[in-house]
Enzyme design. Structure first.
Site, PDB file in Angstrom:
ATOM      1  CG  HIS A 138      27.731-146.575 -70.013  1.00  0.00           C
ATOM      2  ND1 HIS A 138      27.438-146.401 -68.881  1.00  0.00           N
ATOM      3  CD2 HIS A 138      29.131-146.095 -70.072  1.00  0.00           C
ATOM      4  CE1 HIS A 138      28.477-145.546 -68.498  1.00  0.00           C
ATOM      5  NE2 HIS A 138      29.703-145.791 -68.769  1.00  0.00           N
ATOM      6  CG  HIS A 212      30.282-141.057 -70.345  1.00  0.00           C
ATOM      7  ND1 HIS A 212      31.681-140.833 -70.608  1.00  0.00           N
ATOM      8  CD2 HIS A 212      30.051-142.095 -69.575  1.00  0.00           C
ATOM      9  CE1 HIS A 212      32.340-141.987 -69.835  1.00  0.00           C
ATOM     10  NE2 HIS A 212      31.330-142.775 -69.141  1.00  0.00           N
ATOM     11  CD  GLU A 348      29.983-141.673 -66.160  1.00  0.00           C
ATOM     12  OE1 GLU A 348      29.119-142.562 -66.311  1.00  0.00           O
ATOM     13  OE2 GLU A 348      31.435-141.801 -65.847  1.00  0.00           O
TER      14      GLU A 348
END
Length: 383
Positions: A138, A212, A348
């Site tokens: 991420h 997210h 996502e």
């Protein structure tokens, strides 16, 4: 949380008081025209101030903070017209800063995992930061979820928008190129949330942002195991024992990862399927189409008691399904409630995971002459 109102842009109804007012209501609410309000939300340990924007439309209400572009609250009605908050999160800024679980955040520069932080870009290998050693996840230690975004808003007859911008410096977390990123959250009277990403760069780089949020359409403390999920994806990305994509695609039909027809999330989550064991539940990328660019439906999520339904469409090729397997009672969420595993589910949308490090997956490059654009729509209805 500080709750001082700064200013309000409005179509008809003036929002007064707490930024989190009417997060959950026991009564159907009156028709509201689009409006945007902004509040002081708090101060980070760095001393930077954070604001919270509240966007209101007739069938959807959205709270976003400038730290991480985080969606803190998302309120939609059930089949009886009663609004409730359908995303997980915290009550205060300090928890978002120090107890990060990526709740509601903008993820970037690259969502998901990159093996050993190695990114091959135009024939040059770049060493990225490795915040989930020995890999990156991420976007690194200081991903887009941990920066303060600049914000401006807009209101029209049928929608309210928040436009967030951030400039990621060359070599930030190891990524080449100065990247100018823009994210737009736009809610519509109909109950739609559109999330649009744009970016340009002065040097070839990779960019794979996502939103997210952890959804729980019940609006209660129940898990999402009873939610019915449909994924329009015939393939998923195989993971190795370390949770890193192998470069292989697996057919999902007639397996525990088959959501081609509606199925309760909990039906096969305790399966002995190797991929389920590796992910401790669902934490897998599902590939729905071969090319990106066209906005197409990719997923549906339905909670039968409330009657809330979420339809997700995207210009991306697939979606990472995450069933919040790593939440536990140490995570104290909104209203002081301890969260549990499978309390929410993330959808996502984005590019193939690990593509910058995996030769079998095509990497999308953003270049000075090739800017980036991507859209995902979350449409809430009642059935």
């Amino acid at each position: 949380m500080m709750k001082t109102k700064v200013k309000t842009w409005i179509g008809l109804v003036l929002v007064i008081g707490s930024a989190c007012s009417n997060v959950t209501s026991n009564q159907p609410q009156a028709v509201e025209k689009p409006s945007v309000s902004v509040f002081d939300y708090g101060v980070l340990s760095s001393g930077k101030k954070v604001e919270q924007y509240r966007l209101v439309a007739n069938n959807i209400k959205l709270n976003v903070i400038t730290y991480g572009g985080i969606i803190t609250h998302l309120e939609v009605p059930d089949k009886n017209g009663v609004f409730a908050d359908v995303v997980l999160g915290f009550d205060e800024l300090s928890s978002y800063e120090h107890r990060n679980r990526f709740f509601g955040a903008i993820i970037g520069r690259y969502a998901n995992r990159i093996s050993h932080g190695k990114a091959l870009i135009d024939g040059t290998e770049y060493q990225l930061s490795t915040n989930r050693k020995p890999h990156q996840i991420h976007g690194g230690y200081q991903g887009f979820d941990k920066v303060v975004w600049q914000a401006k808003s807009a209101v029209s007859a049928n929608s309210a928008s928040l436009i967030l911008t951030y400039t990621s410096a060359d070599q930030e977390e190891g990524y080449p190129g100065t990247l100018n990123a823009e994210v737009t959250y736009q809610i519509f009277n109909s109950g739609k949330l559109a999330v649009t990403f744009k970016a340009n760069t002065d040097k070839a780089t990779v960019f794979n942002p996502t939103q997210h949020s952890y959804f729980n359409l019940s609006g209660t403390g129940d898990t999402v195991l009873g939610h019915r999920l449909t994924l329009h994806a015939k393939q998923m990305v195989e993971l190795d024992d370390d949770g890193i994509p192998t470069g292989q695609l697996l057919a999902v039909k007639n397996t525990a990862l088959d959501f081609l027809t509606p199925k309760k999330i909990g039906q096969d989550i305790n399966s002995q399927n190797k991929q389920i064991i590796i992910g401790k539940g669902y934490d897998h990328y599902f590939k729905a189409k071969h090319t990106r660019g066209e906005l197409t439906e990719i997923a549906q999520l339905y909670e039968p008691v409330s009657g809330r339904k979420l339809t997700v469409s995207t210009t991306e090729m697939g979606v990472q399904l995450y069933s919040a397997n790593y939440l536990d009672e140490s995570v104290i969420g909104k209203n002081g409630v301890a969260y549990h595993a499978q309390q929410g589910v993330c959808l996502e949308t984005g590019q193939m995971p690990n593509a910058p490090a995996e030769p079998a997956f095509k990497t999308l490059l953003v270049k000075p002459e090739q800017p980036f654009s991507s859209t995902t729509e979350f449409v809430f209805t009642q059935h």
